[in-house]
Design a protein around this motif. Sequence first.
Motif, PDB file in Angstrom:
ATOM      1  N   ASP A 169       0.831  -1.209   0.000  1.00 55.43           N
ATOM      2  CA  ASP A 169       0.000   0.000   0.000  1.00 55.43           C
ATOM      3  C   ASP A 169       0.863   1.256   0.000  1.00 55.43           C
ATOM      4  N   VAL A 172       2.453   1.745  -3.517  1.00 52.78           N
ATOM      5  CA  VAL A 172       1.515   2.303  -4.493  1.00 52.78           C
ATOM      6  C   VAL A 172       1.203   3.753  -4.157  1.00 52.78           C
ATOM      7  N   GLU A 177      -0.410   4.356  -9.417  1.00 51.91           N
ATOM      8  CA  GLU A 177      -0.806   3.051  -9.931  1.00 51.91           C
ATOM      9  C   GLU A 177       0.262   2.471 -10.845  1.00 51.91           C
ATOM     10  N   CYS A 227       6.266  -4.750 -13.620  1.00 56.20           N
ATOM     11  CA  CYS A 227       5.233  -3.828 -13.155  1.00 56.20           C
ATOM     12  C   CYS A 227       5.866  -2.470 -12.945  1.00 56.20           C
ATOM     13  N   PRO A 229       5.357   1.952 -12.515  1.00 57.60           N
ATOM     14  CA  PRO A 229       4.456   3.084 -12.289  1.00 57.60           C
ATOM     15  C   PRO A 229       4.505   4.044 -13.463  1.00 57.60           C
ATOM     16  N   PHE A 242      -1.733   2.519 -19.804  1.00 52.94           N
ATOM     17  CA  PHE A 242      -2.643   2.783 -18.697  1.00 52.94           C
ATOM     18  C   PHE A 242      -4.099   2.925 -19.155  1.00 52.94           C
ATOM     19  N   LYS A 267      -3.415  -3.751 -13.736  1.00 52.16           N
ATOM     20  CA  LYS A 267      -3.193  -2.323 -13.507  1.00 52.16           C
ATOM     21  C   LYS A 267      -3.584  -1.980 -12.077  1.00 52.16           C
ATOM     22  N   GLY A 268      -3.057  -0.852 -11.599  1.00 50.65           N
ATOM     23  CA  GLY A 268      -3.390  -0.392 -10.256  1.00 50.65           C
ATOM     24  C   GLY A 268      -2.390  -0.911  -9.259  1.00 50.65           C
ATOM     25  N   VAL A 269      -2.846  -1.788  -8.343  1.00 52.52           N
ATOM     26  CA  VAL A 269      -1.959  -2.407  -7.355  1.00 52.52           C
ATOM     27  C   VAL A 269      -1.371  -3.673  -7.967  1.00 52.52           C
TER      28      VAL A 269
END
Length: 350
Positions: A169, A172, A177, A227, A229, A242, A267-269
């Motif tokens: 958490d 991120v 994301e 992965c 950002p 994205f 995508k995201g976390v």
Amino acid sequence: MRRLPLLLVALVAMLLPASCATGGSGVGAADAAVVNGVAISQQDLLDDLDALASNATVRSNLEAQGVAVYGPTEGSYSSAFSTQVLSSLVIDALIADELAQRGVEPTSEDRAQAEQQIGTSAGSFPQAFIDRQVTSLANRLALERELAAEPLGEVTDDEVRAYYDQNIDAIVERNGEFACLSHILVDTREQAEAALARIGAGEDFAALAREVSKDTGSASAGGDLGCQPRGQFVAAFEDAAFAATPGEVTGPVETEFGVHLLLVRAKGVPPFEEIATAIRQYLEQQRASGANPAFDAWLSDAVRRAEVTIDPKWGRWDPEQYPQVVVPPEGAASPTTSVPALLGPSDTAP
């Protein structure tokens, strides 16, 4: 602002049930917290709050991080500040408890090292506060030495999972994301269209990337870029990544490097499975570098196993928020940073 610590103590005492007594894991009238049966008194907490708030450098550093020191009324402190300081006291108590169970005491060398470290960063604090910080740091140094003598072994699957659960958490939140993706890079749009047709006919994206992608850095891994950002790719590529629907092939996308087909897996976390290997590599590097991995592993486990009761006026016990193990009461503003290294070394991994 003039603080009124004696008035604050009196007000807190008036709000506590007079019949409560410290015992077992319960919190008594004079306690801010009880950690594995050992009380942290409200007076100890208030003394540390007073000492830290009186230091202009500490106040400036906290406020620069968005953490207000003072509360809305004269003589009060903010929940964000109070829970950070109480979190530090809880961790100090866990370390002292572990030393007691092991029958280990800090050596004169530990204390001398602690005095040297605290002395270079203490600034203007009451002597009693400095003495408590020296004792806490000497305890930590003693436990670090004790744990370092124990064999570490290989990084386990449980350690990898625990690092993910405790840190994802924050990762991120700090980076925004993520997109977990693979790509195929070719020279022309016609080549990309031909590759897209082969995928549409049922060929595997990774196998095709190994065959035709000119990105030598990722082709051997089936085009896997991991992965990432936002901010890691050129604009056209990032916009497409994205905006993509996970599981569907996107493209062709033209950039200065050529023409891409993208396969975004998530995508995201980032899912645990996507970054478990990277976490394992990071933990192995930390272990090889000698960056207190045994102490870090012990502390995160000790937090999860601890029996802790917090007076609800000061906050709530939440080991999942480690290292911010005490969080503001329900309805109070949440802190915006983890426990700060006010004095001595930091526990925060890069």
